[in-house]
Design a protein around this motif. Structure first.
Motif, mmCIF file in Angstrom:
data_model
loop_
_atom_site.group_PDB
_atom_site.id
_atom_site.type_symbol
_atom_site.label_atom_id
_atom_site.label_comp_id
_atom_site.label_asym_id
_atom_site.label_seq_id
_atom_site.Cartn_x
_atom_site.Cartn_y
_atom_site.Cartn_z
ATOM 1 N N SER A 52 0.832 -1.202 0.000
ATOM 2 C CA SER A 52 0.000 0.000 0.000
ATOM 3 C C SER A 52 0.865 1.249 0.000
ATOM 4 O O SER A 52 1.143 1.827 -1.051
ATOM 5 C CB SER A 52 -0.963 -0.035 1.183
ATOM 6 N N LYS A 84 -2.531 4.572 -9.085
ATOM 7 C CA LYS A 84 -3.743 3.885 -8.626
ATOM 8 C C LYS A 84 -3.507 3.266 -7.247
ATOM 9 O O LYS A 84 -3.455 2.039 -7.082
ATOM 10 C CB LYS A 84 -4.185 2.824 -9.638
ATOM 11 N N VAL A 86 -3.797 1.843 -3.348
ATOM 12 C CA VAL A 86 -4.736 0.903 -2.750
ATOM 13 C C VAL A 86 -5.811 1.650 -1.972
ATOM 14 O O VAL A 86 -6.999 1.330 -2.060
ATOM 15 C CB VAL A 86 -3.999 -0.102 -1.840
ATOM 16 N N ARG A 337 -9.383 -4.242 -4.662
ATOM 17 C CA ARG A 337 -8.722 -3.007 -5.075
ATOM 18 C C ARG A 337 -7.350 -3.307 -5.669
ATOM 19 O O ARG A 337 -6.952 -2.710 -6.686
ATOM 20 C CB ARG A 337 -8.583 -2.054 -3.882
ATOM 21 N N ILE A 338 -6.616 -4.233 -5.076
ATOM 22 C CA ILE A 338 -5.309 -4.612 -5.621
ATOM 23 C C ILE A 338 -5.469 -5.195 -7.024
ATOM 24 O O ILE A 338 -4.627 -4.969 -7.905
ATOM 25 C CB ILE A 338 -4.601 -5.594 -4.674
ATOM 26 N N HIS A 340 -7.621 -4.223 -9.215
ATOM 27 C CA HIS A 340 -7.726 -3.053 -10.094
ATOM 28 C C HIS A 340 -6.341 -2.491 -10.397
ATOM 29 O O HIS A 340 -6.057 -2.082 -11.535
ATOM 30 C CB HIS A 340 -8.594 -1.979 -9.436
ATOM 31 N N ARG A 341 -5.465 -2.462 -9.378
ATOM 32 C CA ARG A 341 -4.102 -1.959 -9.601
ATOM 33 C C ARG A 341 -3.339 -2.883 -10.545
ATOM 34 O O ARG A 341 -2.590 -2.430 -11.409
ATOM 35 C CB ARG A 341 -3.335 -1.855 -8.280
ATOM 36 N N GLN A 342 -3.502 -4.200 -10.345
ATOM 37 C CA GLN A 342 -2.806 -5.144 -11.224
ATOM 38 C C GLN A 342 -3.250 -4.963 -12.672
ATOM 39 O O GLN A 342 -2.424 -5.015 -13.595
ATOM 40 C CB GLN A 342 -3.083 -6.577 -10.761
#
Length: 391
Positions: A52, A84, A86, A337-338, A340-342
């Motif tokens: 994070s 983006k 977390v 959420r992670i 989405h970041r990936q």
């Protein structure tokens, strides 16, 4: 094994580390006495834990009072908005303040804080620097239940680590404070109790983090949390927030540093206790369900964690099923959420069924169905009881 994009470590930064290195040198020169001539090593990123806040490691040296001084340092900084992040907000000053408070009021090993920089001029984001402690944390990637020094330890060593870790949570919760001293840890969401504000804060995080693409399983989970919200959530304490063994450094199974305070808040004791128990369940499930491995089944069992805590504090944990579901949903929001970041960093493709962004979805489904605790001792069903005698 699970798909590699589910268990591999996601990218955590898109910063130019060489540029950050030079900025840190210039910032240190402005903080230290004239003629200090600070030098720092190449920056590195921890390889196994933390996704994070951005965490960077470096060694620093400078001249002070005619003598050479060196420090092994860690810098924690707010991630860039374009990366983006977390979480929607990163209050580094709050982290610095709670670490200072905890370090002053109880004997747990909080890292030595060196400098706090609340402004954005130096690195483009607030940050603080602390002394790097000796020791190693049980890794998140790959999970310590699959391959780690803790997995290879004997039962007595694992027990020593567990008991020392539960004692840390107990010590944090027994810090005596006034309401004014911990007002900065009160969450800003509406609610008549800290736990109600905590749940509303989690809902706000979920709505922000899913970017208009809700996860059906998590929606069901939030409905369950509302329907089963406890009438009495007990007394409120300083909640570490991310209370797990992966956020503790150990030497010879003894804690040397308690890390990662970004989720700290005021709330019920059970927030930390259930989080510690559930996160181990999560890693244990990865080992057994996805890896076909035994993991560490006797580590951080409910009856042991809740019972030891009761013996240390005199407080018998209650509503533990509720708080374990809460921990599972909370972790599910973080995992989604992670994901989405990936996808943002090109590390995975978002699935059509968004439930698949939650690696522990089968655990949540069992919790919502009420079958998750079927094989647990009766004392764990809702309220853990203190053991008759300490072992």
């Amino acid at each position: 094994m699970a798909d590699s994009d589910e268990v591999a470590r996601p990218q955590v930064s898109n910063r130019d580390l060489a540029e950050v290195h030079d900025q840190l040198v210039a910032w240190l020169a402005g903080r230290l006495p004239d003629g200090a001539d600070p030098q720092i090593s190449e920056l590195s990123i921890p390889a196994t834990n933390g996704m994070s806040s951005e965490t960077l490691l470096f060694d620093a040296s400078w001249t002070e009072d005619g003598a050479e001084r060196t420090e092994r340092c860690v810098v924690r900084m707010r991630p860039a908005a374009e990366a983006k992040p977390v979480f929607p907000t990163y209050d580094l000053d709050k982290q610095y303040r709670v670490m200072t408070l905890v370090g002053e009021r109880c004997g747990i090993p909080v890292p030595k804080l060196l400098w706090n920089e609340p402004g954005e001029e130096a690195l483009g984001a607030p940050f603080f620097v602390m002394r790097r402690a000796d020791g190693a944390a049980p890794p998140d990637v790959m999970p310590y239940t699959i391959d780690s020094w803790l997995l290879k330890a004997d039962a007595a060593e694992q027990r020593r680590l567990q008991e020392a870790s539960v004692a840390i949570v107990a010590d944090i919760h027994q810090i005596e404070t006034t309401p004014d001293e911990i007002a900065f840890l009160q969450l800003e969401q509406p609610g008549d109790t800290p736990m109600r504000r905590h749940l509303n804060d989690l809902k706000a995080f979920y709505e922000w983090g899913m970017e208009g693409h809700p996860v059906p399983l998590l929606d069901r989970g939030f409905a369950w949390l509302e329907e089963n919200f406890p009438e009495d959530t007990g007394d409120d304490v300083i909640s570490w927030g991310d209370a797990r063994i992966g956020n503790i450094l150990y030497v010879d199974f003894t804690p040397t540093a308690v890390l990662d305070w970004e989720m700290a808040a005021v709330g019920p004791r059970e927030l930390d206790l259930a989080w510690m128990v559930f996160i181990h369940d999560f890693f244990q499930d990865i080992a057994t369900r996805y890896g076909g491995l035994p993991g560490i089944p006797n580590l951080l069992r409910r009856e042991d964690v809740y019972g030891q805590y009761a013996s240390l504090t005199g407080h018998t944990p209650k509503n533990t099923q509720y708080f374990e579901v809460y921990a599972a949903i909370r972790h599910g929001v973080v995992m989604a959420r992670i994901a989405h970041r990936q996808a943002f960093f090109g590390e995975r493709v978002m699935p059509e069924n968004l439930d698949e962004t939650v690696l522990h979805r089968t655990l949540i489904e069992a919790m919502l169905a009420g079958t998750y605790w079927d094989d647990l001792p009766a004392a764990d069903a809702g309220t853990a009881e203190a053991p008759e005698a300490a072992e």
